[in-house]
Design a protein around this motif. Structure first.
Motif, PDB file in Angstrom:
ATOM      1  N   GLU A 290    -126.427 -36.614  94.956  1.00 14.10           N
ATOM      2  CA  GLU A 290    -126.192 -35.412  95.567  1.00 14.10           C
ATOM      3  C   GLU A 290    -127.868 -35.422  96.411  1.00 14.10           C
ATOM      4  OE1 GLU A 290    -124.373 -31.462  94.101  1.00 14.10           O
ATOM      5  OE2 GLU A 290    -126.046 -31.711  93.188  1.00 14.10           O
TER       6      GLU A 290
ATOM      7  N   ARG B 254    -129.118 -30.139  95.323  1.00 15.70           N
ATOM      8  CA  ARG B 254    -129.437 -29.865  93.976  1.00 15.70           C
ATOM      9  C   ARG B 254    -130.295 -28.934  93.855  1.00 15.70           C
ATOM     10  NH1 ARG B 254    -133.282 -31.127  90.705  1.00 15.70           N
ATOM     11  NH2 ARG B 254    -134.478 -32.382  92.251  1.00 15.70           N
TER      12      ARG B 254
ATOM     13  N   GLU C  74    -129.342 -25.258  91.485  1.00 15.84           N
ATOM     14  CA  GLU C  74    -129.876 -24.826  90.570  1.00 15.84           C
ATOM     15  C   GLU C  74    -130.518 -23.407  90.841  1.00 15.84           C
ATOM     16  OE1 GLU C  74    -133.028 -27.614  90.070  1.00 15.84           O
ATOM     17  OE2 GLU C  74    -131.966 -29.285  89.189  1.00 15.84           O
TER      18      GLU C  74
END
Length: 196
Positions: A77, A82, A86
């Motif tokens: 990814e 990413r 998150e």
């Protein structure tokens, strides 16, 4: 036989030649992907057919590389996606905590308001009970005083007028008592005088 100009050498199968060429091309791509997964190969290339029945096959059977059938490695990814994932997960967790806190506050507020309403209702009921009790006691005292009290001359008609319902709307379905009502009111206002 060479005197006749006939050369009976084994011809190469065009399909086998194509497969060999593709295998070489794909082998470079597969090596670039660094796939280490081994798939057992059960596919064997068919033997080449020669033109002369007595001639031996020119090439040994070839096994197709298992790397042709393997899955490409999953792509990693990108860093931005990413990080976004998150951050989004953190935002969701914060929203969940905020929602739980608000629900808790609303429940506490609802409990306080319900307690206040019960207190108000209880006070209103106790006041109503005391007012009704006082009114009933006063009415009862008046009734007892009227029953036990002495009747002065001329007050009989007042007592009778109290017992009569003079509301014309209440007697719609009953007989017409307007004449009796008018006589009682006249007697109340000017009672007859007794001659002794």
């Amino acid at each position: 036989m060479s005197a006749f100009g006939d050369d009976f050498t084994a011809e190469v199968d065009p399909a086998a030649e194509f497969l060999a060429r593709e295998q070489n091309d794909l082998a470079g791509i597969v090596d670039d992907l660094d796939i280490k997964q081994e798939i057992p190969s059960t596919f064997v290339e068919p033997k080449q057919v020669s033109a002369a029945p007595s001639a031996a096959p020119t090439a040994a059977p070839r096994v197709i590389s298992p790397s042709l059938f393997s899955q490409p490695a999953p792509k990693e990814e990108p860093e931005k996606i990413r990080k976004w994932r998150e951050e989004y997960q953190k935002k969701l967790e914060e929203k969940d905590k905020e929602e739980e806190r608000k629900i808790k506050e609303l429940k506490e507020q609802a409990k306080r308001e319900l307690d206040e309403w019960y207190n108000y209702h209880e006070e209103a009921m106790s006041k109503t009970k005391s007012v009704n009790r006082d009114a009933c006691m006063a009415a009862e005292k008046e009734l007892v005083a009227d029953v036990n009290g002495e009747v002065n001359p001329g007050q009989q008609w007042e007592k009778i007028a109290k017992l009569c319902d003079f509301n014309p709307k209440a007697s719609r379905n009953s007989k017409d008592i307007a004449r009796m009502r008018s006589i009682i009111l006249q007697l109340k206002q000017s009672p007859p005088v007794k001659n002794l």
